[in-house]
Design an enzyme around this catalytic site. Structure first.
Site, PDB file in Angstrom:
ATOM      1  N   ASP A 187       0.934  -1.260  -0.289  1.00  0.00           N
ATOM      2  CA  ASP A 187       0.171  -0.224  -0.517  1.00  0.00           C
ATOM      3  C   ASP A 187       0.693   1.226  -0.228  1.00  0.00           C
ATOM      4  OD1 ASP A 187      -3.270   0.650   1.036  1.00  0.00           O
ATOM      5  OD2 ASP A 187      -1.474   2.453   0.795  1.00  0.00           O
TER       6      ASP A 187
ATOM      7  N   SER B 212     -14.884  -3.102  -8.673  1.00  0.00           N
ATOM      8  CA  SER B 212     -16.488  -3.783  -8.787  1.00  0.00           C
ATOM      9  C   SER B 212     -17.066  -3.447  -9.545  1.00  0.00           C
ATOM     10  CB  SER B 212     -16.883  -3.252  -6.790  1.00  0.00           C
ATOM     11  OG  SER B 212     -16.700  -1.994  -6.351  1.00  0.00           O
TER      12      SER B 212
ATOM     13  N   HIS C  77     -13.306 -10.358  -8.733  1.00  0.00           N
ATOM     14  CA  HIS C  77     -14.099  -9.398  -7.953  1.00  0.00           C
ATOM     15  C   HIS C  77     -14.399 -10.636  -6.192  1.00  0.00           C
ATOM     16  CE1 HIS C  77     -18.095  -7.024  -7.207  1.00  0.00           C
ATOM     17  NE2 HIS C  77     -16.692  -6.574  -6.783  1.00  0.00           N
TER      18      HIS C  77
ATOM     19  N   ASN D  94     -17.521  -8.738   0.127  1.00  0.00           N
ATOM     20  CA  ASN D  94     -17.038  -8.486   1.612  1.00  0.00           C
ATOM     21  C   ASN D  94     -17.669  -8.697   2.677  1.00  0.00           C
ATOM     22  OD1 ASN D  94     -15.838  -6.685   3.633  1.00  0.00           O
ATOM     23  ND2 ASN D  94     -17.209  -4.577   2.923  1.00  0.00           N
TER      24      ASN D  94
ATOM     25  N   GLU E 119     -16.258 -13.685  -8.418  1.00  0.00           N
ATOM     26  CA  GLU E 119     -16.382 -13.007 -10.459  1.00  0.00           C
ATOM     27  C   GLU E 119     -15.584 -13.306 -10.986  1.00  0.00           C
ATOM     28  OE1 GLU E 119     -20.869 -10.868 -10.191  1.00  0.00           O
ATOM     29  OE2 GLU E 119     -19.080  -9.340  -9.533  1.00  0.00           O
TER      30      GLU E 119
ATOM     31  N   ASN F  51     -23.126  -6.588  -8.299  1.00  0.00           N
ATOM     32  CA  ASN F  51     -24.014  -5.438  -8.621  1.00  0.00           C
ATOM     33  C   ASN F  51     -24.649  -5.145  -9.353  1.00  0.00           C
ATOM     34  OD1 ASN F  51     -22.583  -4.602  -5.916  1.00  0.00           O
ATOM     35  ND2 ASN F  51     -20.684  -4.476  -7.679  1.00  0.00           N
TER      36      ASN F  51
HETATM   37  P1  NAD Z   1     -10.064   0.653   0.758  1.00  0.00           P
HETATM   38  O1  NAD Z   1     -10.588   2.662   0.696  1.00  0.00           O
HETATM   39  O2  NAD Z   1     -10.589   0.372   2.612  1.00  0.00           O
HETATM   40  O3  NAD Z   1      -8.654   0.849   0.449  1.00  0.00           O
HETATM   41  C1  NAD Z   1      -7.877   1.431  -0.409  1.00  0.00           C
HETATM   42  C2  NAD Z   1      -6.335   1.335  -0.619  1.00  0.00           C
HETATM   43  O4  NAD Z   1      -5.790   1.919  -1.674  1.00  0.00           O
HETATM   44  C3  NAD Z   1      -6.266   2.077   0.455  1.00  0.00           C
HETATM   45  O5  NAD Z   1      -5.646   1.618   1.500  1.00  0.00           O
HETATM   46  C4  NAD Z   1      -4.915   2.837  -0.087  1.00  0.00           C
HETATM   47  O6  NAD Z   1      -3.890   3.561   0.528  1.00  0.00           O
HETATM   48  C5  NAD Z   1      -4.626   2.307  -1.520  1.00  0.00           C
HETATM   49  N1  NAD Z   1      -3.843   2.688  -2.849  1.00  0.00           N
HETATM   50  C6  NAD Z   1      -4.769   3.564  -2.996  1.00  0.00           C
HETATM   51  N2  NAD Z   1      -4.317   4.492  -4.086  1.00  0.00           N
HETATM   52  C7  NAD Z   1      -2.946   3.256  -4.343  1.00  0.00           C
HETATM   53  C8  NAD Z   1      -1.916   3.087  -5.666  1.00  0.00           C
HETATM   54  N3  NAD Z   1      -1.602   3.303  -5.754  1.00  0.00           N
HETATM   55  N4  NAD Z   1      -0.776   2.049  -4.405  1.00  0.00           N
HETATM   56  C9  NAD Z   1      -0.925   1.342  -3.888  1.00  0.00           C
HETATM   57  N5  NAD Z   1      -2.013   1.809  -2.947  1.00  0.00           N
HETATM   58  C10 NAD Z   1      -3.196   2.509  -3.287  1.00  0.00           C
HETATM   59  O7  NAD Z   1     -11.178   0.528  -0.381  1.00  0.00           O
HETATM   60  P2  NAD Z   1     -11.308  -1.241  -0.274  1.00  0.00           P
HETATM   61  O8  NAD Z   1     -13.096  -0.619   0.076  1.00  0.00           O
HETATM   62  O9  NAD Z   1     -10.778  -2.087   0.112  1.00  0.00           O
HETATM   63  O10 NAD Z   1     -11.989  -1.046  -2.170  1.00  0.00           O
HETATM   64  C11 NAD Z   1     -11.335  -1.908  -2.574  1.00  0.00           C
HETATM   65  C12 NAD Z   1     -11.300  -2.360  -4.468  1.00  0.00           C
HETATM   66  O11 NAD Z   1     -12.281  -2.967  -4.269  1.00  0.00           O
HETATM   67  C13 NAD Z   1     -12.119  -1.086  -5.247  1.00  0.00           C
HETATM   68  O12 NAD Z   1     -11.973  -1.254  -5.991  1.00  0.00           O
HETATM   69  C14 NAD Z   1     -13.628  -1.751  -4.728  1.00  0.00           C
HETATM   70  O13 NAD Z   1     -14.434  -1.628  -5.629  1.00  0.00           O
HETATM   71  C15 NAD Z   1     -13.009  -3.143  -4.329  1.00  0.00           C
HETATM   72  N6  NAD Z   1     -13.655  -4.119  -4.188  1.00  0.00           N
HETATM   73  C16 NAD Z   1     -14.783  -3.066  -2.467  1.00  0.00           C
HETATM   74  C17 NAD Z   1     -15.558  -4.169  -1.732  1.00  0.00           C
HETATM   75  C18 NAD Z   1     -16.068  -3.151  -0.656  1.00  0.00           C
HETATM   76  O14 NAD Z   1     -17.011  -3.624  -0.092  1.00  0.00           O
HETATM   77  N7  NAD Z   1     -15.486  -2.133   0.270  1.00  0.00           N
HETATM   78  C19 NAD Z   1     -16.322  -4.520  -2.395  1.00  0.00           C
HETATM   79  C20 NAD Z   1     -15.667  -5.951  -3.270  1.00  0.00           C
HETATM   80  C21 NAD Z   1     -15.147  -4.912  -4.147  1.00  0.00           C
END
Ligand code: NAD
Length: 716
Positions: free
Chosen positions: A342, A428, A449, A452, A461, A499
């Site tokens: 990260d 997503s 995909h 959560n 998926e 979704n």
């Molecule tokens: P989040 O905001 O909790 O985490 C994202 C992380 O990415 C952060 O810690 C941030 O510091 C880091 N980050 C951002 N840009 C970066 C980079 N260039 N290099 C390295 N690290 C970087 O987000 P999340 O909820 O974990 O979602 C992450 C992905 O998963 C998204 O694409 C989201 O659509 C997808 N997703 C989320 C969910 C959900 O319920 N939260 C479910 C399925 C898919």
């Protein structure tokens, strides 16, 4: 050899002991029609022999897996008298086993479920190996034991223990079975037959009183008065969370067992036939059997898909947020070497803490041994830069949901993918094809995909894009399997499958609020009445209102007619007030930690206040109105996904809704719900709702199916 069938055989051992061996050529013993017919033939031969005793065993890795569920749906359609006749015939075979004029023993290796468990209940003694797992899981299929299980089990292990097993459908291991006297001894697999022979000798010599043991099994259940009443009331209370209108099976099983407590075997079996044949007529039984068959079909397809050689053990997870930390934990506990990257040190620290807490929890629950915990921690690395990192077998990005940020990162991490590896995105909603455009070699790239929370949700998926090779998809399937996830393969498209159907539903919820519905009405109708694990407001609070608003706008762009922009957007309004949901302790509901630190929701009236400010008049909707208005767009969107070949089978649609969204299993999935309600009825309802929105317009595929009176399950 005294009898040789295709699925079982009968032979004579030393000292005139007979051995009936289940030995399916398929490697798994099940009670299909052919095996039941062979069993009947073998029993006729056994009855003619003046033997010392009988041992029932298996040559397969497990004892007997149960009835052949692929035959259930046809069986369920038979008229009640025919079904009762079938049950009586099988139970008569089982009675003959139980009544043999010599001692009998089951030698149980591995699992013995349903009919397998009912077989071992007929013998006088039961010896299990240490891997044995015994259960009557029928309620999970919306039915109850039908081959005498509800009669014999309470007589063998007592009412309380039998009700626990039958009403929950949960299996028990060898140790527990010994404790409950369901088995008489536990030995290692290689000693199983010797122990069974020894048991027969001891019974035949009078050392063990097998006749008395058998007689006890044929009496009334030895429980009376207050104790009986207390036991029944306690188990009835345990079913409170499973209302009988949605979960008839455990309630019927309880009533049936209660009715038979003082009965002899013959009467008790008649009761079992009656309750069983009523249960198979319920829509829940059909739905739950379908779910089982869909699960098998999807897993079979996935198995076929991962036909490449081993990929490797290393995975780089980029983004240590909610999803990245979840994926890292899942990969770690599945035996992979994990690097979590990260750009924010604080995010890495939070992820490390989260993973540690989860591992400690596993350790405390006994799921993880101390040595394994140390081993796992050594396989986990955290990085805030990628300099000098060797190539990895799997690289997955799970950073913020922004196309440019993802494309930039994907370009940066693509060289870190090994030659045999794959590059994946957990987006997503962003098109996988568009993300692929940033890559010089998109052949190794596709979407994976997760849902959560990652460790709990069984679905992934796998999203295809034009340039991804079959090998890439196959390797992604392999990873899904390693991570113990059920994959469905989807073509690229806004919101993919899960979704897309979810937001068709949530948009309808949104529309109801704009018309003055209350949180309580909507959440109650869809959770308590319809059966979702939670109402949509609570779900939206978990998703996050900001995330919901952004996915909603992506879908609006893709499907402007059915999911149009609304003048007032409550998701955006709540987000603007920093009511983002659980993460800010307020969204539709307000959240407060209780004394155990668990966040509890309460309605602080915010939505109603918002509706007042927006001059939206409160309005009452009936539960059925709410269900129809929210479920019809959901089902229709699922039909569009099939119509557009976004997904290739009904089984995948059903499994995606069940495992990705928690659609109630007793309703079988959106397509099963559609068919059980009736395609014509749904079209009628839709025609009445059509003036409200294009979301209620019947998809052409559904219209054509109605005209030709076809079923989706004929195509499946
Ligand atoms: P989040 O905001 O909790 O985490 C994202 C992380 O990415 C952060 O810690 C941030 O510091 C880091 N980050 C951002 N840009 C970066 C980079 N260039 N290099 C390295 N690290 C970087 O987000 P999340 O909820 O974990 O979602 C992450 C992905 O998963 C998204 O694409 C989201 O659509 C997808 N997703 C989320 C969910 C959900 O319920 N939260 C479910 C399925 C898919």
């Amino acid at each position: 050899m005294l009898y040789q069938g295709n699925n079982l055989y009968l032979k004579r051992l030393e000292s005139n002991i007979l051995q009936l061996v289940f030995a399916s050529a398929k490697g798994v013993n099940v009670y299909d029609s052919a095996t039941l017919a062979e069993l009947a033939s073998a029993i006729q031969i056994i009855k003619q022999k003046n033997a010392t005793g009988l041992i029932i065993s298996s040559d397969c890795p497990a004892f007997i897996a149960g009835a052949d569920i692929t035959e259930f749906l046809a069986k369920f359609k038979q008229p009640e008298p025919v079904l009762k006749q079938w049950l009586a015939q099988i139970c008569n075979e089982f009675n003959q086993l139980e009544d043999l004029p010599f001692p009998t023993v089951s030698a149980i290796n591995g699992f013995a479920y349903g009919g397998g468990c009912e077989t071992l209940l007929t013998t006088d003694y039961r010896i299990a190996d240490q891997q044995a797992s015994i259960g009557l899981p029928e309620v999970k299929l919306g039915i109850m034991p039908g081959f005498g299980g509800s009669v014999r089990l309470p007589r063998l292990i007592g009412l309380d223990n039998a009700l626990e097993m039958i009403l929950t459908g949960r299996a028990i291991d060898a140790k527990k079975a010994l404790q409950l006297t369901l088995v008489d001894a536990v030995v290692s697999t290689d000693k199983l037959l010797l122990a069974a022979i020894d048991c027969i000798h001891r019974a035949a010599s009078g050392d063990l009183d097998w006749q008395q043991k058998r007689a006890a099994k044929l009496q009334a259940v030895p429980i009376a008065g207050n104790e009986r009443q207390m036991c029944l009331v306690t188990h009835q209370a345990k079913l409170a969370s499973l209302p009988s209108q949605n979960h008839p099976a455990p309630h019927a099983a309880l009533r049936c067992i209660e009715k038979s407590l003082d009965e002899k075997r013959a009467e008790a079996l008649l009761n079992e036939h009656a309750y069983f044949s009523q249960l198979v007529q319920t829509p829940q039984a059909t739905a739950l059997v379908r779910v089982f068959l869909h699960d098998q079909a999807v897993k079979k397809k996935a198995k076929k898909a991962h036909n490449t050689g081993a990929v490797g053990d290393s995975i780089l997870v980029c983004g240590a947020g909610i999803m990245g930390s979840g994926i890292a934990y899942q990969a770690l506990t599945s035996g992979l070497n994990v690097t979590l990257f990260d750009s924010q040190i604080s995010a890495l620290k939070r992820a490390e803490e989260k993973i540690q807490i989860q591992l400690q929890k596993d350790f405390k629950m006994g799921r993880l041994k101390p040595a394994r915990l140390t081993e796992l921690l050594a396989k986990l690395a955290f990085r805030s830069d990628l300099n000098g990192l060797p190539q990895q077998d799997y690289v997955i990005e799970a950073i913020v949901e922004q196309k440019e940020a993802k494309q930039n990162l994907l370009k940066q991490i693509a060289p870190l993918v090994s030659k045999q590896g794959v590059l994946l995105s957990n987006t997503s909603s962003i098109s996988i094809g568009e993300l692929a455009q940033a890559l010089p070699n998109p052949r190794q790239f596709c979407g994976l995909h997760f849902f959560n929370p990652v460790q709990k949700m069984p679905l992934v998926e796998i999203i295809k894009q034009d340039k991804a090779t079959e090998k890439t998809l196959s390797k992604t399937h392999q990873l899904a399997k390693r991570l113990a996830k059920t994959p469905v393969e989807i073509n690229d498209g806004a919101g993919f499958l899960v979704n897309r159907i979810l937001f068709a539903y949530l948009n309808a919820v949104h529309q109801l609020f704009l018309e003055g519905a209350s949180i309580e009405q909507v959440d109650l109708a869809l959770s308590k009445q319809f059966g979702w694990p939670m109402g949509p407001c609570e779900l939206l609070d978990i998703i996050g209102l900001d995330t919901a608003a952004s996915v909603q706008s992506i879908l609006t762009k893709a499907y402007p007619e059915r999911m149009p922009e609304t003048k007032i957007n409550l998701f955006k309004l709540l987000s603007a007030q920093q009511r983002l949901g659980k993460k800010t302790a307020a969204g539709f509901y307000q959240y407060q930690a209780d004394k155990h630190g668990v966040m509890q929701k309460r309605n602080d009236g915010y939505l109603q206040q918002l509706q007042n400010e927006l001059n939206i008049k409160q309005q009452n909707f009936s539960s059925q109105q709410i269900i129809d208005r929210c479920l019809l767009p959901f089902i229709f969107e699922a039909v569009y996904c099939l119509q557009e070949n976004l997904v290739s089978s009904v089984s995948e649609v059903e499994i995606a809704a069940l495992y990705g969204l928690g659609f109630p299993a007793f309703r079988g999935g959106p397509i099963c719900y559609l068919e059980q309600t009736g395609i014509a009825t749904i079209i009628n309802k839709a025609n009445k709702l059509k003036p409200l929105s294009a979301a209620y317009q019947v998809p052409p595929k559904l219209t054509s199916m109605a005209v030709s009176q076809r079923s989706f399950f004929e195509e499946a």
